[in-house]
Design a protein around this motif. Structure first.
Motif, PDB file in Angstrom:
ATOM      1  N   MET A   1     -60.799   8.791  -1.843  1.00 47.80           N
ATOM      2  CA  MET A   1     -61.189   7.394  -1.827  1.00 47.80           C
ATOM      3  C   MET A   1     -60.127   6.877  -0.460  1.00 47.80           C
ATOM      4  N   SER A   2     -60.518   6.207   0.219  1.00 45.73           N
ATOM      5  CA  SER A   2     -59.660   5.582   1.250  1.00 45.73           C
ATOM      6  C   SER A   2     -58.597   4.563   0.864  1.00 45.73           C
ATOM      7  N   SER A   3     -57.545   4.821   1.458  1.00 45.22           N
ATOM      8  CA  SER A   3     -56.467   3.835   1.074  1.00 45.22           C
ATOM      9  C   SER A   3     -56.926   2.248   1.572  1.00 45.22           C
ATOM     10  N   GLU A   4     -57.801   2.074   2.438  1.00 41.25           N
ATOM     11  CA  GLU A   4     -58.055   0.906   3.154  1.00 41.25           C
ATOM     12  C   GLU A   4     -59.216   0.210   2.173  1.00 41.25           C
ATOM     13  N   ALA A   5     -59.720   0.792   1.154  1.00 41.70           N
ATOM     14  CA  ALA A   5     -60.714   0.155   0.409  1.00 41.70           C
ATOM     15  C   ALA A   5     -60.347  -1.137  -0.320  1.00 41.70           C
ATOM     16  N   LYS A   6     -61.031  -2.111  -0.040  1.00 44.67           N
ATOM     17  CA  LYS A   6     -60.894  -3.489  -0.323  1.00 44.67           C
ATOM     18  C   LYS A   6     -61.895  -4.076  -1.261  1.00 44.67           C
ATOM     19  N   ASP A   7     -61.825  -4.579  -2.348  1.00 43.93           N
ATOM     20  CA  ASP A   7     -62.680  -5.307  -3.083  1.00 43.93           C
ATOM     21  C   ASP A   7     -63.478  -6.310  -2.653  1.00 43.93           C
ATOM     22  N   SER A   8     -64.794  -6.012  -2.351  1.00 48.30           N
ATOM     23  CA  SER A   8     -65.512  -7.070  -1.613  1.00 48.30           C
ATOM     24  C   SER A   8     -65.564  -8.333  -2.002  1.00 48.30           C
ATOM     25  N   ILE A   9     -65.566  -8.590  -3.375  1.00 45.16           N
ATOM     26  CA  ILE A   9     -65.755  -9.750  -3.937  1.00 45.16           C
ATOM     27  C   ILE A   9     -64.516 -10.777  -3.607  1.00 45.16           C
ATOM     28  N   LEU A  10     -63.060 -10.137  -3.889  1.00 50.25           N
ATOM     29  CA  LEU A  10     -61.918 -10.604  -3.594  1.00 50.25           C
ATOM     30  C   LEU A  10     -61.763 -11.124  -2.029  1.00 50.25           C
ATOM     31  N   GLU A  11     -62.376 -10.099  -1.193  1.00 46.16           N
ATOM     32  CA  GLU A  11     -62.501 -10.424   0.348  1.00 46.16           C
ATOM     33  C   GLU A  11     -63.278 -11.594   0.526  1.00 46.16           C
ATOM     34  N   PHE A  12     -64.562 -11.625  -0.193  1.00 52.91           N
ATOM     35  CA  PHE A  12     -65.385 -12.839   0.097  1.00 52.91           C
ATOM     36  C   PHE A  12     -64.641 -13.956  -0.225  1.00 52.91           C
ATOM     37  N   PHE A  13     -63.902 -14.301  -1.309  1.00 56.11           N
ATOM     38  CA  PHE A  13     -62.918 -15.342  -1.657  1.00 56.11           C
ATOM     39  C   PHE A  13     -62.013 -15.690  -0.596  1.00 56.11           C
ATOM     40  N   VAL A  14     -61.549 -14.807  -0.360  1.00 50.39           N
ATOM     41  CA  VAL A  14     -60.524 -14.688   1.166  1.00 50.39           C
ATOM     42  C   VAL A  14     -61.118 -15.370   2.176  1.00 50.39           C
ATOM     43  N   GLN A  15     -62.447 -14.781   2.600  1.00 48.93           N
ATOM     44  CA  GLN A  15     -63.064 -15.351   3.971  1.00 48.93           C
ATOM     45  C   GLN A  15     -63.550 -16.552   3.571  1.00 48.93           C
ATOM     46  N   ALA A  16     -63.995 -17.161   2.293  1.00 42.90           N
ATOM     47  CA  ALA A  16     -64.272 -18.538   2.111  1.00 42.90           C
ATOM     48  C   ALA A  16     -63.035 -19.431   2.105  1.00 42.90           C
ATOM     49  N   ALA A  17     -61.850 -18.887   1.803  1.00 44.40           N
ATOM     50  CA  ALA A  17     -60.585 -19.908   2.116  1.00 44.40           C
ATOM     51  C   ALA A  17     -60.423 -19.992   3.604  1.00 44.40           C
ATOM     52  N   ASN A  18     -60.357 -19.150   4.337  1.00 45.04           N
ATOM     53  CA  ASN A  18     -59.997 -19.048   5.765  1.00 45.04           C
ATOM     54  C   ASN A  18     -61.272 -19.951   6.338  1.00 45.04           C
ATOM     55  N   LYS A  19     -62.470 -19.684   6.055  1.00 40.43           N
ATOM     56  CA  LYS A  19     -63.456 -20.260   6.872  1.00 40.43           C
ATOM     57  C   LYS A  19     -63.889 -22.081   6.556  1.00 40.43           C
ATOM     58  N   HIS A  20     -63.639 -22.048   5.118  1.00 40.72           N
ATOM     59  CA  HIS A  20     -64.154 -23.555   4.697  1.00 40.72           C
ATOM     60  C   HIS A  20     -62.874 -24.192   3.803  1.00 40.72           C
ATOM     61  N   ASP A  21     -61.539 -23.779   4.064  1.00 42.49           N
ATOM     62  CA  ASP A  21     -60.620 -24.529   3.323  1.00 42.49           C
ATOM     63  C   ASP A  21     -60.759 -24.604   2.047  1.00 42.49           C
ATOM     64  N   PHE A  22     -61.280 -23.558   1.152  1.00 43.19           N
ATOM     65  CA  PHE A  22     -61.610 -23.316  -0.007  1.00 43.19           C
ATOM     66  C   PHE A  22     -60.042 -22.681  -0.809  1.00 43.19           C
ATOM     67  N   THR A  23     -59.821 -23.378  -1.971  1.00 42.08           N
ATOM     68  CA  THR A  23     -58.718 -22.851  -2.812  1.00 42.08           C
ATOM     69  C   THR A  23     -59.251 -22.246  -4.105  1.00 42.08           C
ATOM     70  N   LEU A  24     -58.346 -21.361  -4.662  1.00 41.47           N
ATOM     71  CA  LEU A  24     -58.869 -20.914  -5.853  1.00 41.47           C
ATOM     72  C   LEU A  24     -57.690 -20.346  -6.661  1.00 41.47           C
ATOM     73  N   ASP A  25     -57.490 -20.505  -7.734  1.00 42.36           N
ATOM     74  CA  ASP A  25     -56.379 -20.136  -8.551  1.00 42.36           C
ATOM     75  C   ASP A  25     -56.723 -18.631  -9.161  1.00 42.36           C
ATOM     76  N   VAL A  26     -55.724 -17.603  -8.726  1.00 43.04           N
ATOM     77  CA  VAL A  26     -56.297 -16.317  -8.789  1.00 43.04           C
ATOM     78  C   VAL A  26     -55.054 -15.388  -9.335  1.00 43.04           C
ATOM     79  N   THR A  27     -55.264 -14.382 -10.225  1.00 42.34           N
ATOM     80  CA  THR A  27     -54.051 -13.480 -10.299  1.00 42.34           C
ATOM     81  C   THR A  27     -54.347 -12.046 -10.092  1.00 42.34           C
ATOM     82  N   LEU A  28     -53.573 -11.538  -9.320  1.00 45.06           N
ATOM     83  CA  LEU A  28     -53.666 -10.137  -8.779  1.00 45.06           C
ATOM     84  C   LEU A  28     -52.718  -9.097  -9.607  1.00 45.06           C
TER      85      LEU A  28
END
Length: 131
Positions: A1-28
């Motif tokens: 498995m690549s060390s650069e693997a990212k969760d695509s759902i979490l990345e989707f939330f990050v892109q929504a925040a970056n593109k649409h000023d979206f905020t979301l409470d999250v625990t990682l």
């Protein structure tokens, strides 16, 4: 498995925040630590970070300007993949202790590829917690 693997759902939330000023409470879950806060755009993160340096020396003011520029650059390139996640009002839990730092409006930035898991919502400390 690549060390650069990212969760695509979490990345989707990050892109929504970056593109649409979206905020979301999250625990990682990150390498054994629990990070809890509010997801914000990279631009909001850099803008808030720059405020820490605005009223300082010439060097501090220059840092503030560069951080604002960094936020604008990220916003302009928001169509590219997201590699970092940005949180505000963050608490970091290591083990079974109080969060570190436990006071203040802490900004946090981490690599998406380092996140092991997440859930929606923030951990809130109850004032009357008992063990």
């Amino acid at each position: 498995m690549s060390s650069e693997a990212k969760d695509s759902i979490l990345e989707f939330f990050v892109q929504a925040a970056n593109k649409h000023d979206f905020t979301l409470d999250v625990t990682l879950n990150v390498k054994g630590s629990v990070i809890s806060g509010t997801l914000v755009s990279a631009k909001d993160y850099f803008d808030a970070l720059s405020e820490n340096f605005e009223d300082g020396s010439d060097v501090a003011q220059r840092l503030s300007e560069e951080l604002v520029k960094a936020g604008e650059t990220v916003e302009e390139n928001s169509n590219t993949e997201a590699n970092f996640i940005h949180l505000k009002n963050t608490k970091v839990y290591c083990g079974d202790s109080k969060p570190t730092p436990s006071k203040g409006k802490i900004l946090w930035r981490g690599k998406l590829s380092e996140v092991d898991g997440f859930f929606l919502g923030k951990i809130s400390e109850s004032k009357n917690s008992s063990k």
